[in-house]
Scaffold this motif. Structure first.
Motif, PDB file in Angstrom:
ATOM      1  N   ILE A 137       3.522  -0.962  10.032  1.00  0.00           N
ATOM      2  CA  ILE A 137       3.152  -2.360   9.791  1.00  0.00           C
ATOM      3  C   ILE A 137       4.121  -3.045   8.827  1.00  0.00           C
ATOM      4  CG2 ILE A 137       1.342  -3.886   8.915  1.00  0.00           C
ATOM      5  CD1 ILE A 137      -0.708  -1.851   9.960  1.00  0.00           C
ATOM      6  N   PRO A 138       4.466  -2.438   7.676  1.00  0.00           N
ATOM      7  CA  PRO A 138       5.475  -3.080   6.827  1.00  0.00           C
ATOM      8  C   PRO A 138       6.833  -3.213   7.513  1.00  0.00           C
ATOM      9  CG  PRO A 138       4.245  -1.420   5.595  1.00  0.00           C
ATOM     10  CD  PRO A 138       3.898  -1.233   7.036  1.00  0.00           C
ATOM     11  N   ILE A 139       7.155  -2.281   8.429  1.00  0.00           N
ATOM     12  CA  ILE A 139       8.411  -2.391   9.169  1.00  0.00           C
ATOM     13  C   ILE A 139       8.380  -3.621  10.061  1.00  0.00           C
ATOM     14  CG2 ILE A 139       9.923  -1.268  10.839  1.00  0.00           C
ATOM     15  CD1 ILE A 139       9.885   0.127   8.153  1.00  0.00           C
ATOM     16  N   ALA A 140       7.273  -3.814  10.780  1.00  0.00           N
ATOM     17  CA  ALA A 140       7.132  -4.988  11.639  1.00  0.00           C
ATOM     18  C   ALA A 140       7.153  -6.282  10.829  1.00  0.00           C
ATOM     19  CB  ALA A 140       5.838  -4.890  12.453  1.00  0.00           C
ATOM     20  N   SER A 164       2.112  -6.979   5.630  1.00  0.00           N
ATOM     21  CA  SER A 164       2.775  -5.708   5.353  1.00  0.00           C
ATOM     22  C   SER A 164       1.952  -4.877   4.364  1.00  0.00           C
ATOM     23  CB  SER A 164       4.180  -5.942   4.784  1.00  0.00           C
ATOM     24  OG  SER A 164       4.118  -6.575   3.525  1.00  0.00           O
ATOM     25  N   PHE A 165       1.121  -5.569   3.555  1.00  0.00           N
ATOM     26  CA  PHE A 165       0.186  -4.862   2.678  1.00  0.00           C
ATOM     27  C   PHE A 165      -1.201  -4.777   3.293  1.00  0.00           C
ATOM     28  CE2 PHE A 165      -3.243  -5.202  -0.441  1.00  0.00           C
ATOM     29  CZ  PHE A 165      -3.065  -4.025  -1.139  1.00  0.00           C
ATOM     30  N   TRP A 166      -1.687  -5.899   3.842  1.00  0.00           N
ATOM     31  CA  TRP A 166      -3.051  -5.928   4.373  1.00  0.00           C
ATOM     32  C   TRP A 166      -3.212  -5.005   5.584  1.00  0.00           C
ATOM     33  CZ3 TRP A 166      -6.466  -7.297   1.233  1.00  0.00           C
ATOM     34  CH2 TRP A 166      -6.311  -8.386   0.372  1.00  0.00           C
ATOM     35  N   GLY A 167      -2.140  -4.825   6.368  1.00  0.00           N
ATOM     36  CA  GLY A 167      -2.228  -3.960   7.539  1.00  0.00           C
ATOM     37  C   GLY A 167      -2.599  -2.528   7.178  1.00  0.00           C
ATOM     38  N   ALA A 187       6.360   0.102  -1.487  1.00  0.00           N
ATOM     39  CA  ALA A 187       7.339  -0.538  -0.609  1.00  0.00           C
ATOM     40  C   ALA A 187       6.750  -1.750   0.097  1.00  0.00           C
ATOM     41  CB  ALA A 187       7.863   0.472   0.415  1.00  0.00           C
ATOM     42  N   ALA A 188       5.477  -1.678   0.466  1.00  0.00           N
ATOM     43  CA  ALA A 188       4.824  -2.809   1.127  1.00  0.00           C
ATOM     44  C   ALA A 188       4.761  -4.009   0.189  1.00  0.00           C
ATOM     45  CB  ALA A 188       3.423  -2.409   1.587  1.00  0.00           C
ATOM     46  N   ILE A 189       4.390  -3.768  -1.070  1.00  0.00           N
ATOM     47  CA  ILE A 189       4.347  -4.855  -2.056  1.00  0.00           C
ATOM     48  C   ILE A 189       5.754  -5.386  -2.325  1.00  0.00           C
ATOM     49  CG2 ILE A 189       3.770  -5.412  -4.444  1.00  0.00           C
ATOM     50  CD1 ILE A 189       1.555  -3.294  -4.267  1.00  0.00           C
ATOM     51  N   LEU A 190       6.739  -4.482  -2.379  1.00  0.00           N
ATOM     52  CA  LEU A 190       8.123  -4.892  -2.587  1.00  0.00           C
ATOM     53  C   LEU A 190       8.600  -5.777  -1.436  1.00  0.00           C
ATOM     54  CD1 LEU A 190      10.673  -4.561  -4.361  1.00  0.00           C
ATOM     55  CD2 LEU A 190      11.284  -2.590  -2.946  1.00  0.00           C
ATOM     56  N   MET A 191       8.166  -5.436  -0.214  1.00  0.00           N
ATOM     57  CA  MET A 191       8.566  -6.239   0.933  1.00  0.00           C
ATOM     58  C   MET A 191       7.935  -7.632   0.891  1.00  0.00           C
ATOM     59  SD  MET A 191       8.515  -5.208   4.952  1.00  0.00           S
ATOM     60  CE  MET A 191       9.646  -3.851   4.617  1.00  0.00           C
TER      61      MET A 191
END
Length: 363
Positions: free
Chosen positions: A142-145, A310-313, A339-343
């Motif tokens: 999810i963060p990748i998408a 990217s975080f909620w997913g 990493a999700a928060i960083l994104m």
């Protein structure tokens, strides 16, 4: 008399600024809500693809389907079922708002054609890649998408000569670093088989959605956002169902008849369709809030707020599938959460200068 006029003008200006500020803040809230709903869409979709006939298809001990069919054809079918449900919700909402006639009228226009093109890119290509990646690697994709805003900024520069300054380049770099941090977890010995390929497929989704955002930006600037959403969902659902699934049936299965049989079984599986109806609703609400938020706070900031999925997913998948569903394997390592928060931070830097938000608040 002059002083009274100036006082009235000052009050009018102050009232106008307050109204604009409230409108802007409401737009941010709506766009943020779209990211949350996208997280629940991902969770309910995955849950639906583990119930009813889907559980039999994915069970290696009872399934008669090949690995290729289970991976790609079922991924496309899951995306198709979700998008059809989402299209039904969108059509129902358009009928409730009295916009069905506008829907059919706008399809024939140039902006409507642009929305159809955006849906073809974001539906059969990106959405299916997202579902396949989700099934292969889990919520880690999810963060990748969510790299789609960064990709959209790059494509906007290439296709439309849009601005790509140093701040935006920094945001893209932050997103890329975050994606590498997430991808590094697939290299460890504890990573499930197929995770690295699932992450690579999720990059296709990010590319498709980034391109869709560029194309759809033109269409939604000229037609009602609710009509644009309906065109998008209907086109995506039908193209998935009547083009991509039969095509995969020919490539990976025993032909169109084989794919048609799977379609019938999928839509008649009650235990699964309950969750697909919910995932379709969440997908529709997510897109509707995204488009409305963009129109209220600007496309760039709206995309950044939506990118919080990217975080909620991963969070929603963990809650729905791991905590309430009792499924194993949905807990994420700390590096993925970081990493999700960083994104999310990177996406925000791409969309707007964070310092400007504080300056506006001070003013």
């Amino acid at each position: 008399m002059g002083e009274m006029t100036r006082a009235v003008d000052a009050k009018a200006v102050a009232a106008k600024k307050k109204l604009a500020s409230n409108f802007f803040k409401k737009g941010i809230s709506i766009a943020l809500f779209s990211g949350l709903m996208y997280g629940f869409y991902s969770a309910f979709l995955t849950l639906g693809m583990s119930k009813g006939i889907w559980a039999e298809w994915y069970d290696p001990t009872t399934s008669v389907l090949s690995v290729l069919v289970a991976t790609y054809l079922l991924g496309a079918l899951g995306s198709a079922v979700n998008d059809i449900c989402s299209a039904i919700w969108a059509m129902g909402w358009a009928a409730y708002k009295g916009k069905i006639v506008d829907f059919f009228r706008c399809i024939k226009t140039k902006p409507g054609g642009m929305m159809i093109l955006a849906a073809l890119i974001g539906g059969p290509i990106a959405s299916t890649a997202y579902v396949v990646g989700l099934q292969m690697a889990g919520s880690i994709v999810i963060p990748i998408a969510a790299l789609c805003p960064a990709i959209g900024a790059i494509l906007g520069r290439i296709l439309y000569k849009q601005e790509l300054n140093k701040r935006m380049a920094l945001g893209i770099f932050i997103c890329v670093v975050a994606s590498f941090m997430i991808g590094s977890t697939s290299i460890s010995g504890d990573a499930p088989e197929g995770m690295f390929l699932g992450i690579c497929i999720a990059l296709i989704a990010a590319l498709g959605w980034g391109f869709e955002g560029c194309v759809a930006g033109y269409g939604t600037s000229m037609i009602d956002s609710e009509i644009g959403i309906t065109i998008r969902q209907v086109t995506s659902g039908l193209s998935n169902l009547i083009i991509l699934v039969p095509l995969f049936g020919i490539i990976f299965g025993d032909g169109i008849g084989f794919a048609s049989n799977l379609i019938v079984q999928a839509f008649t599986s009650g235990p699964a369709m309950i969750w697909f109806a919910l995932s379709g609703l969440c997908a529709f609400v997510s897109f509707m809030c995204w488009y409305n938020g963009n129109s209220m706070c600007g496309a760039a900031l709206g995309m950044a707020c939506n990118g919080t999925f990217s975080f909620w997913g991963p969070f929603c998948c963990w809650i729905v599938l791991g905590v309430f569903g009792g499924m194993e394997g949905w807990a994420l390592p700390p590096i993925v959460w970081f990493a999700a928060i960083l994104m999310v931070l990177g996406i925000l830097v791409i969309a707007t200068n964070p310092l400007e938000l504080f300056r506006k608040k001070e003013e």
